[in-house]
Write a protein that holds these residues in place. Sequence first.
Motif, mmCIF file in Angstrom:
data_model
loop_
_atom_site.group_PDB
_atom_site.id
_atom_site.type_symbol
_atom_site.label_atom_id
_atom_site.label_comp_id
_atom_site.label_asym_id
_atom_site.label_seq_id
_atom_site.Cartn_x
_atom_site.Cartn_y
_atom_site.Cartn_z
ATOM 1 N N LEU A 1 4.423 13.478 -12.329
ATOM 2 C CA LEU A 1 4.814 13.366 -13.730
ATOM 3 C C LEU A 1 3.734 13.934 -14.656
ATOM 4 O O LEU A 1 4.045 14.581 -15.663
ATOM 5 C CB LEU A 1 5.092 11.905 -14.087
ATOM 6 N N GLU A 2 2.468 13.694 -14.314
ATOM 7 C CA GLU A 2 1.373 14.236 -15.133
ATOM 8 C C GLU A 2 1.387 15.760 -15.111
ATOM 9 O O GLU A 2 1.168 16.415 -16.139
ATOM 10 C CB GLU A 2 0.027 13.710 -14.624
ATOM 11 N N GLU B 1 0.833 -1.212 0.000
ATOM 12 C CA GLU B 1 0.000 0.000 0.000
ATOM 13 C C GLU B 1 0.865 1.258 0.000
ATOM 14 O O GLU B 1 0.552 2.238 -0.686
ATOM 15 C CB GLU B 1 -0.948 -0.013 1.206
ATOM 16 N N ASP B 2 1.962 1.219 0.766
ATOM 17 C CA ASP B 2 2.888 2.358 0.784
ATOM 18 C C ASP B 2 3.511 2.580 -0.590
ATOM 19 O O ASP B 2 3.629 3.721 -1.063
ATOM 20 C CB ASP B 2 3.994 2.139 1.826
ATOM 21 N N LEU B 3 3.901 1.477 -1.251
ATOM 22 C CA LEU B 3 4.483 1.585 -2.592
ATOM 23 C C LEU B 3 3.464 2.116 -3.590
ATOM 24 O O LEU B 3 3.792 2.925 -4.470
ATOM 25 C CB LEU B 3 5.005 0.218 -3.050
ATOM 26 N N LEU C 1 3.088 5.793 -3.080
ATOM 27 C CA LEU C 1 4.250 6.478 -3.643
ATOM 28 C C LEU C 1 4.155 6.540 -5.167
ATOM 29 O O LEU C 1 4.445 7.566 -5.783
ATOM 30 C CB LEU C 1 5.530 5.759 -3.212
ATOM 31 N N ALA C 2 3.718 5.412 -5.771
ATOM 32 C CA ALA C 2 3.569 5.372 -7.231
ATOM 33 C C ALA C 2 2.510 6.368 -7.696
ATOM 34 O O ALA C 2 2.688 7.060 -8.703
ATOM 35 C CB ALA C 2 3.195 3.958 -7.683
ATOM 36 N N ASP C 3 1.408 6.485 -6.946
ATOM 37 C CA ASP C 3 0.361 7.454 -7.290
ATOM 38 C C ASP C 3 0.897 8.881 -7.217
ATOM 39 O O ASP C 3 0.607 9.715 -8.084
ATOM 40 C CB ASP C 3 -0.829 7.308 -6.341
ATOM 41 N N SER C 4 1.688 9.151 -6.172
ATOM 42 C CA SER C 4 2.267 10.492 -6.011
ATOM 43 C C SER C 4 3.218 10.823 -7.152
ATOM 44 O O SER C 4 3.188 11.917 -7.711
ATOM 45 C CB SER C 4 2.998 10.573 -4.668
#
Length: 199
Positions: A47-48, A34-36, A39-42
């Motif tokens: 990047l977007e 969930e933490d990863l 982080l990936a969402d952030s």
Amino acid sequence: METQPRDQRINLLSQMIIIQEQLEDLETQLQDAEDLLALADSITLDLEQKCARLQNDNERKDQQIQRLKEALLRKGESDCQNCSDKDSPECPGEDLCGKRILYVGGMHKMVQHYRKIIEERGGEFMHHDGGKEIAKSRLPGMIYQADAVVCPIDCVSHDACLSVKKYCKQSQKPYLMMRGSGLSSLTRELEKFSELKLH
């Protein structure tokens, strides 16, 4: 016989301890996942946003390039020497044909923008601030060097306005007194030079 249930209980207890440890390990792995994911969402959102900014920058640069291309094209078309309509009633009057335009007065911070407008129309830009920093004694000589003069009455001294009128009449140079020192005023006034036979 009496020891068998006891052994079974010990065995079951051992299995429960193992299952509990496995469950705790799975919960730890789930939390790490969930933490990863967070982080990936952030990172994805960052990047977007960067991509959107780059696209906006690219669009602005494309527009600047297009304006520069158009300006260069106009400059290429501004050579009146080879134009059969030069100095004739058929002259479209859209280009200054390398004529020297003296801008007297105006706002200091806008001088570069005045220059850009005149040069984009194929003219040569000259500037006199009306006597603030440039000696007023230089004004007559600059008027004689110019092909035409523009002067915004809202951003120059009354004395400078009178000098412009006086020396332009003496040297028979066309001049235009603008009501405002804004860029739109300059653009409109430059269009009038074709009516004054500036070409």
